[in-house]
Design an enzyme around this catalytic site. Structure first.
Site, PDB file in Angstrom:
ATOM      1  N   CYS A   8     -20.425  -0.030  -0.910  1.00 14.12           N
ATOM      2  CA  CYS A   8     -20.606  -0.769  -2.168  1.00 14.12           C
ATOM      3  C   CYS A   8     -21.930  -0.496  -2.867  1.00 14.12           C
ATOM      4  O   CYS A   8     -21.957   0.099  -3.939  1.00 14.12           O
ATOM      5  CB  CYS A   8     -20.465  -2.267  -1.918  1.00 14.12           C
ATOM      6  SG  CYS A   8     -18.801  -2.743  -1.486  1.00 14.12           S
ATOM      7  N   PHE A  51     -17.063 -10.933  -3.502  1.00 10.87           N
ATOM      8  CA  PHE A  51     -18.442 -10.669  -3.085  1.00 10.87           C
ATOM      9  C   PHE A  51     -18.544 -10.601  -1.566  1.00 10.87           C
ATOM     10  O   PHE A  51     -19.573 -10.923  -0.996  1.00 10.87           O
ATOM     11  CB  PHE A  51     -19.363 -11.768  -3.629  1.00 10.87           C
ATOM     12  CG  PHE A  51     -19.253 -11.949  -5.112  1.00 10.87           C
ATOM     13  CD1 PHE A  51     -19.946 -11.104  -5.970  1.00 10.87           C
ATOM     14  CD2 PHE A  51     -18.431 -12.930  -5.656  1.00 10.87           C
ATOM     15  CE1 PHE A  51     -19.833 -11.243  -7.350  1.00 10.87           C
ATOM     16  CE2 PHE A  51     -18.310 -13.088  -7.037  1.00 10.87           C
ATOM     17  CZ  PHE A  51     -19.012 -12.242  -7.886  1.00 10.87           C
ATOM     18  N   LEU A  52     -17.443 -10.237  -0.928  1.00  4.92           N
ATOM     19  CA  LEU A  52     -17.465 -10.342   0.532  1.00  4.92           C
ATOM     20  C   LEU A  52     -18.281  -9.233   1.182  1.00  4.92           C
ATOM     21  O   LEU A  52     -18.354  -8.105   0.700  1.00  4.92           O
ATOM     22  CB  LEU A  52     -16.050 -10.377   1.101  1.00  4.92           C
ATOM     23  CG  LEU A  52     -15.108  -9.204   0.915  1.00  4.92           C
ATOM     24  CD1 LEU A  52     -15.325  -8.158   1.993  1.00  4.92           C
ATOM     25  CD2 LEU A  52     -13.684  -9.714   0.966  1.00  4.92           C
ATOM     26  N   LEU A  57     -34.584  -9.155   2.064  1.00  4.71           N
ATOM     27  CA  LEU A  57     -35.977  -8.724   1.984  1.00  4.71           C
ATOM     28  C   LEU A  57     -36.376  -8.103   3.316  1.00  4.71           C
ATOM     29  O   LEU A  57     -37.533  -8.136   3.712  1.00  4.71           O
ATOM     30  CB  LEU A  57     -36.855  -9.937   1.654  1.00  4.71           C
ATOM     31  CG  LEU A  57     -38.145  -9.662   0.880  1.00  4.71           C
ATOM     32  CD1 LEU A  57     -37.837  -9.040  -0.479  1.00  4.71           C
ATOM     33  CD2 LEU A  57     -38.945 -10.954   0.694  1.00  4.71           C
ATOM     34  N   GLY A  78     -36.857  -1.535   6.088  1.00  6.22           N
ATOM     35  CA  GLY A  78     -36.305  -0.604   7.073  1.00  6.22           C
ATOM     36  C   GLY A  78     -35.706   0.615   6.411  1.00  6.22           C
ATOM     37  O   GLY A  78     -36.155   1.048   5.341  1.00  6.22           O
ATOM     38  N   ASP A 126       0.853  -1.198   0.000  1.00  5.85           N
ATOM     39  CA  ASP A 126       0.000   0.000   0.000  1.00  5.85           C
ATOM     40  C   ASP A 126       0.884   1.241   0.000  1.00  5.85           C
ATOM     41  O   ASP A 126       2.020   1.190   0.474  1.00  5.85           O
ATOM     42  CB  ASP A 126      -0.915   0.008   1.230  1.00  5.85           C
ATOM     43  CG  ASP A 126      -2.190   0.789   0.994  1.00  5.85           C
ATOM     44  OD1 ASP A 126      -3.271   0.173   0.920  1.00  5.85           O
ATOM     45  OD2 ASP A 126      -2.122   2.034   0.866  1.00  5.85           O
ATOM     46  N   LYS A 172     -22.877   3.210  -4.296  1.00  4.27           N
ATOM     47  CA  LYS A 172     -22.019   3.751  -5.357  1.00  4.27           C
ATOM     48  C   LYS A 172     -21.974   2.798  -6.561  1.00  4.27           C
ATOM     49  O   LYS A 172     -21.828   3.244  -7.698  1.00  4.27           O
ATOM     50  CB  LYS A 172     -20.616   4.072  -4.842  1.00  4.27           C
ATOM     51  CG  LYS A 172     -19.792   2.898  -4.368  1.00  4.27           C
ATOM     52  CD  LYS A 172     -18.540   2.688  -5.182  1.00  4.27           C
ATOM     53  CE  LYS A 172     -17.730   1.554  -4.591  1.00  4.27           C
ATOM     54  NZ  LYS A 172     -17.036   0.716  -5.523  1.00  4.27           N
TER      55      LYS A 172
HETATM   56  C1  UDX Z   1     -22.436  -5.773  -0.134  1.00  2.00           C
HETATM   57  C2  UDX Z   1     -22.706  -7.127  -0.828  1.00  2.00           C
HETATM   58  O1  UDX Z   1     -23.571  -7.924  -0.012  1.00  2.00           O
HETATM   59  C3  UDX Z   1     -21.405  -7.848  -1.088  1.00  2.00           C
HETATM   60  O2  UDX Z   1     -21.649  -9.065  -1.783  1.00  2.00           O
HETATM   61  C4  UDX Z   1     -20.503  -6.954  -1.908  1.00  2.00           C
HETATM   62  O3  UDX Z   1     -19.271  -7.574  -2.135  1.00  2.00           O
HETATM   63  C5  UDX Z   1     -20.292  -5.616  -1.210  1.00  2.00           C
HETATM   64  O4  UDX Z   1     -21.552  -5.014  -0.932  1.00  2.00           O
HETATM   65  P1  UDX Z   1     -21.875  -4.995   2.347  1.00  2.00           P
HETATM   66  O5  UDX Z   1     -21.787  -3.609   1.807  1.00  2.00           O
HETATM   67  O6  UDX Z   1     -20.869  -5.471   3.319  1.00  2.00           O
HETATM   68  O7  UDX Z   1     -21.874  -6.050   1.144  1.00  2.00           O
HETATM   69  O8  UDX Z   1     -23.291  -5.064   3.079  1.00  2.00           O
HETATM   70  P2  UDX Z   1     -24.598  -5.967   3.028  1.00  2.00           P
HETATM   71  O9  UDX Z   1     -24.600  -6.919   4.135  1.00  2.00           O
HETATM   72  O10 UDX Z   1     -24.834  -6.488   1.679  1.00  2.00           O
HETATM   73  O11 UDX Z   1     -25.696  -4.847   3.360  1.00  2.00           O
HETATM   74  C6  UDX Z   1     -25.841  -3.683   2.534  1.00  2.00           C
HETATM   75  C7  UDX Z   1     -26.867  -2.725   3.089  1.00  2.00           C
HETATM   76  O12 UDX Z   1     -28.174  -3.212   2.877  1.00  2.00           O
HETATM   77  C8  UDX Z   1     -26.766  -2.453   4.592  1.00  2.00           C
HETATM   78  O13 UDX Z   1     -26.935  -1.063   4.804  1.00  2.00           O
HETATM   79  C9  UDX Z   1     -27.913  -3.233   5.180  1.00  2.00           C
HETATM   80  O14 UDX Z   1     -28.396  -2.655   6.374  1.00  2.00           O
HETATM   81  C10 UDX Z   1     -28.942  -3.152   4.057  1.00  2.00           C
HETATM   82  N1  UDX Z   1     -29.901  -4.262   4.029  1.00  2.00           N
HETATM   83  C11 UDX Z   1     -29.464  -5.531   3.778  1.00  2.00           C
HETATM   84  C12 UDX Z   1     -31.261  -4.010   4.187  1.00  2.00           C
HETATM   85  O15 UDX Z   1     -31.669  -2.865   4.386  1.00  2.00           O
HETATM   86  N2  UDX Z   1     -32.136  -5.052   4.095  1.00  2.00           N
HETATM   87  C13 UDX Z   1     -31.724  -6.328   3.856  1.00  2.00           C
HETATM   88  O16 UDX Z   1     -32.594  -7.213   3.782  1.00  2.00           O
HETATM   89  C14 UDX Z   1     -30.351  -6.579   3.699  1.00  2.00           C
END
Ligand code: UDX
Length: 461
Positions: A278, A167-168, A268, A271, A44, A281
């Site tokens: 991620c 996809f983490l 699903l 809220g 980095d 954007k």
């Molecule tokens: C996401 C993708 O899941 C992941 O595969 C990708 O690589 C990066 O973006 P992440 O940003 O860590 O991961 O969060 P995630 O757990 O997917 O939640 C995203 C947002 O959606 C959160 O703000 C969460 O609160 C919201 N969410 C998620 C809901 O409002 N309802 C849901 O049912 C699920």
């Protein structure tokens, strides 16, 4: 089937790996590759970050990662540097994991870091190697980089490019990296595909599904997946808007929908909607890129997905204002949560923090508490007030707003919470509380997409 170039280059069975960009994705990837038995060099330009990682500290909150980092440093297989010459000499496979944030004043992705990382490596690498992009990029970036590599590399097309999206999820980063749902290899040659197969052998032998495809498809998989997830969340939140107009209960609606296997219950959860580094954007960058390609109409619905998501924040502020008696000026609001989701200290595009900011701008006295994200949130919004504990945030509050569903908040006893506040009024922005238990303890409860205080809420099964 797409055509792969054939070459006779030998595949390095135990390649030495560099991971360029050790932020959230890169640090996790570097640790996990070491865990799989490889020698890994994390790289980095940020000296402070490298110093922290070298000393075993993870510069962000990710459950389980600090322990794994410590273990891997102790094996000697994982080291860190800021020296790109060293990186170029070291690696057989170079993963590029730098960030692609939303560009200032535009929906587009900012590719400055990606371009800089590739340029720096490409000019330095002087033996057969594979560059692997992991960053989320607009489709077509890999093709552009392939041309750039051919023009600038001292070894020309000996230096190859592949795209291997990740996809983490934050909070499950190690688990998602070591036990992914699937692997996707975007490649142009048989050698690149073989080299990636050798690298991921432990995961493939465990039966992890693999899709081998061209570079453009691999780039698209990531944005298509995130767009789908965002759409699913906004779909149920759109239903919440309809529920609010009819007295229906969106939680029970979601529960009933989820019994249909074709729909499924994941993502699903209604809220306050999605945030983070991620989903927001990525859908914007996807719309922007689709427009550039002349197919903007195909993903125009993502604009609505984004708008529904933003409306949830405004609607939450409405509910809090209603709870406060119609005027937020001088109202004491306990804002529980700042991170974009629980088990994270990430406040990028965090709905919780956005709501707190809007409350503040309307004149409320907002006290925010988040178990992990206070520091990041404070840095982003120095004018907002933060409490050191949940109790401190609750003290004498006129309204409590649940904005991030940390266990500490959802497990709290309504009676104990009630003993702290000035008035038992709560707005559940995450549809995560047991509304009946709160009502039984004398609380006025409002929640997105659920019946208001006068309607009877059926018991949860
Ligand atoms: C996401 C993708 O899941 C992941 O595969 C990708 O690589 C990066 O973006 P992440 O940003 O860590 O991961 O969060 P995630 O757990 O997917 O939640 C995203 C947002 O959606 C959160 O703000 C969460 O609160 C919201 N969410 C998620 C809901 O409002 N309802 C849901 O049912 C699920």
């Amino acid at each position: 089937m797409f055509e792969l170039q054939h070459t006779d280059h030998p595949i390095v069975q135990r390649p030495r790996i560099t991971v360029v960009g050790v932020g959230y994705l890169g640090a996790t990837h570097a640790v996990c590759m070491a865990k799989l038995g490889f020698d890994v060099l994390g790289v980095d330009v940020d000296e402070a970050k490298i110093a922290e990682l070298r000393s075993g500290r993870v510069p962000f909150f990710e459950p389980g990662l600090p322990e794994q980092l410590g273990e891997m440093l102790a094996t000697g297989r994982l080291t860190f540097t800021t020296d790109l010459d060293e990186a170029a000499r070291f690696g057989d496979v170079h993963f590029i994991c730098v960030g692609t944030p939303q560009a200032e004043g535009s929906d587009a992705a900012d590719l400055t870091f990606v371009d800089a990382a590739f340029d720096a490596l490409v000019r330095r690498i002087d033996r057969k190697a594979l560059l692997v992009g992991k960053s989320t990029v607009p489709v077509g970036t890999a093709e552009r980089l392939t041309r750039m590599i051919a023009g600038r590399s001292p070894i020309g097309d000996e230096l190859e490019l592949a795209w291997n999206p990740e996809f983490l999820r934050e909070g499950f980063a190690v688990e998602d990296t070591l036990h992914p749902d699937r692997l996707v290899f975007g490649v142009a040659s048989e050698w690149a595909a073989g080299q990636l197969r050798a690298l991921y052998r432990p995961l493939l032998e465990r039966g992890t599904p693999l899709v081998v495809t061209d570079l453009a498809t691999a780039e698209l998989v990531k944005v298509a997946a995130n767009s789908f997830l965002a759409t699913k969340i906004s779909y149920i939140n759109a239903m919440a808007e309809v529920c609010e107009a009819t007295g229906a209960d969106v939680n029970r609606l979601a529960e009933a929908l989820a019994f249909d296997d074709r729909i499924g219950g994941r993502f699903l959860k209604p809220g306050l909607g999605f945030g983070g580094g991620c989903l927001p954007k990525d859908i914007r960058a996807f719309m922007h890129r689709a427009d550039e390609l002349g197919v903007g109409q195909a993903v125009e619905f993502l604009r609505e997905v984004d708008d529904i998501n933003t409306r949830r924040r405004v609607r939450t502020v409405d509910l809090i204002r209603e709870s406060a008696g119609g005027d937020l000026r001088g109202a004491r609001v306990a804002a529980l949560g700042a991170a974009f989701k629980p088990n994270s200290d990430d406040v990028r595009d965090a709905p919780a923090l956005d709501v707190a900011r809007m409350l503040y701008l309307e004149g409320a006295e907002v006290r925010i508490y988040d178990p992990e994200a206070n520091e990041n949130a404070h840095r982003a919004y120095p004018d907002l007030e933060f409490a050191d504990s949940m109790d401190e945030a609750l003290q004498d509050a006129d309204v409590v707003a649940l904005l991030t569903e940390w266990d500490e908040f959802t497990d709290a006893d309504p009676e104990a919470v009630g003993a702290r506040v000035g008035a038992r009024r709560i707005v559940d922005g995450r549809d995560a509380l047991d509304a009946d238990a709160y009502r039984a303890a004398g609380w006025e409860v409002r929640a997105l997409g659920r019946p208001g205080r006068r309607a009877r809420v059926p018991a949860r099964s």
